[in-house]
Design an enzyme around this catalytic site. Sequence first.
Site, short mmCIF file in Angstrom:
data_model
loop_
_atom_site.label_atom_id
_atom_site.label_comp_id
_atom_site.label_asym_id
_atom_site.label_seq_id
_atom_site.Cartn_x
_atom_site.Cartn_y
_atom_site.Cartn_z
N HIS A 14 0.85 -1.19 0.00
CA HIS A 14 0.00 0.00 0.00
C HIS A 14 0.89 1.24 0.00
O HIS A 14 1.87 1.30 0.74
CB HIS A 14 -0.90 0.03 1.24
CG HIS A 14 -1.73 1.27 1.33
ND1 HIS A 14 -2.91 1.42 0.65
CD2 HIS A 14 -1.50 2.46 1.95
CE1 HIS A 14 -3.39 2.62 0.87
NE2 HIS A 14 -2.56 3.27 1.66
N ASP A 23 -15.66 2.15 6.80
CA ASP A 23 -14.60 3.09 6.46
C ASP A 23 -15.09 4.10 5.43
O ASP A 23 -14.78 5.29 5.50
CB ASP A 23 -13.36 2.37 5.91
CG ASP A 23 -12.36 3.38 5.38
OD1 ASP A 23 -11.89 4.21 6.20
OD2 ASP A 23 -12.09 3.42 4.17
N ARG A 64 -15.11 12.19 8.03
CA ARG A 64 -13.85 12.82 8.45
C ARG A 64 -13.47 13.95 7.50
O ARG A 64 -12.95 14.99 7.91
CB ARG A 64 -12.72 11.77 8.49
CG ARG A 64 -12.84 10.82 9.65
CD ARG A 64 -11.93 9.62 9.46
NE ARG A 64 -10.54 9.99 9.29
CZ ARG A 64 -9.66 9.30 8.57
NH1 ARG A 64 -10.01 8.19 7.95
NH2 ARG A 64 -8.42 9.70 8.47
N SER A 101 -8.37 3.20 8.75
CA SER A 101 -8.99 3.35 7.43
C SER A 101 -8.22 2.54 6.38
O SER A 101 -8.81 1.75 5.63
CB SER A 101 -9.01 4.85 7.08
OG SER A 101 -9.36 5.05 5.75
N LYS A 113 -9.42 -1.79 4.97
CA LYS A 113 -9.66 -2.16 3.56
C LYS A 113 -8.67 -3.23 3.11
O LYS A 113 -9.02 -4.18 2.43
CB LYS A 113 -9.53 -0.92 2.66
CG LYS A 113 -10.68 0.04 2.83
CD LYS A 113 -10.47 1.33 2.07
CE LYS A 113 -9.47 2.21 2.74
NZ LYS A 113 -9.52 3.63 2.46
N1 URA Z 1 -6.13 6.84 2.80
C1 URA Z 1 -7.15 6.14 3.34
O1 URA Z 1 -7.61 5.14 2.79
N2 URA Z 1 -7.65 6.59 4.52
C2 URA Z 1 -7.18 7.67 5.17
O2 URA Z 1 -7.67 7.99 6.22
C3 URA Z 1 -6.13 8.37 4.58
C4 URA Z 1 -5.60 7.93 3.40
#
Ligand code: URA
Length: 433
Positions: free
Chosen positions: A82, A161, A168, A183, A187
């Site tokens: 990621h 999320d 947010r 977050s 995922k």
């Molecule tokens: N990327 C995400 O998936 N979530 C966040 O909170 C910040 C960056």
Amino acid sequence: MITQWLIEKKRDGAVLSDQEIREFIAGYNNGSIPDYQMAALAMAIFFQGMTAAETAALTDAMMRSGDQISFDGWSRPVADKHSTGGIGDKLSLVIAPLAAAAGLAVPKISGRGLGITGGTLDKLESIPGYDTCLSIAEFKRVVEVVGCSIIGQTESLAPADKKLYALRDVTGTVPSIPLITASIMSKKLAAGAATLVFDVKCGRAAFMKSQQDAEALAKSLVTVGRALDRKCGAIITNMDQPLGRTAGNAVEVIEAIETLKGGGPPDTRLLAVELTAQMTVLSNVYPELDNAREKLAGLLENGAALACFRHMVEEQKGDARVIDDYTRFPQPGATVEIRAAAEGFVREVNAETIGRVVLQLGGGRRKTEDVIDRAAGVDSLAQQGQRVEKGGVLMRLHARSAELARSMVESAQAAVMISDTPPQERELIIALN
Ligand code: URA
């Protein structure tokens, strides 16, 4: 559970239990806890932070808010990387097929670009026909036959999320390390990888501007991943300069293909190999990093990684002929060259400015619903430290019209600083975790 008591507890700096966090997220996900209470809790977390155990519980609760893809019983180790996002970051397009060629299974769920940072999905969709919306069953089939697949976020993975991120975004609670960790990780974990490697970008054009913040995020991601029984590693990399010599969509896919053909810019190749090396060593495919780097360089040289990319494109209904004929990519209406006003050395290429130029050329989105021009972008970008002659090309701008391309000339010129002496070499890899 009395919802406001939990908000007050976090507001006053106490530690929430696993069960309190689980119930809060379940309630928010099913609609029984309203946005205003979730927003209040997010703000309390923003100010008070969370322990590693609380962050792991939050991640786990968000992961469990929807479907989880299982690769149990698969013979290949399942791994993913990621990136926290940057300008010119086309690494997923190289790493997924490279890791697949090395024997990993890479189920990659990617996002779209927003603001100045590009998204892997938008890049891939510049390949005519490429389908980023596979069902989970089809996604797993492609991972099984190819070794990798890259698709978009489905509604059913970590829905809490999706809801919380939107909240947010409008309540000033995005830049919180526990919330970012939960977050990202919820995922990734729902997508099923047993090994995760993070590329945390640091610098002017990154989410994390300082090394200290980047290190804190890297540590949080790795700690939570390990607490939830995943093998994790992280690299902190420089995002003051764009990665590679292109930024946009089709132009970045072409550069990724060049890297898969054994060429490509040195920084892109270096980071692709380094991150994949971490994935393969953590997954026990290779015994140690030096050996992994050597083996992976071989898979770029001998065409094995490119073959996986071609196979993935074909399985996802893309026109794989683009790999051998770049004119099959969407073509810009106009191209304008930016030339050096003086001779010297490229002192810096401001990644943030390049990101803004690409966005204004039509290659990015200001709002989620904006339609992007996949041919728009920048290529032939000068590299830091490179010697340039007066009148030499610093970059080319691609846009749908000459007028639009010309309107960005001044900004593009301002992105490149030239000096009489060579600059200090930048460190691309700042730290390993
Ligand atoms: N990327 C995400 O998936 N979530 C966040 O909170 C910040 C960056």
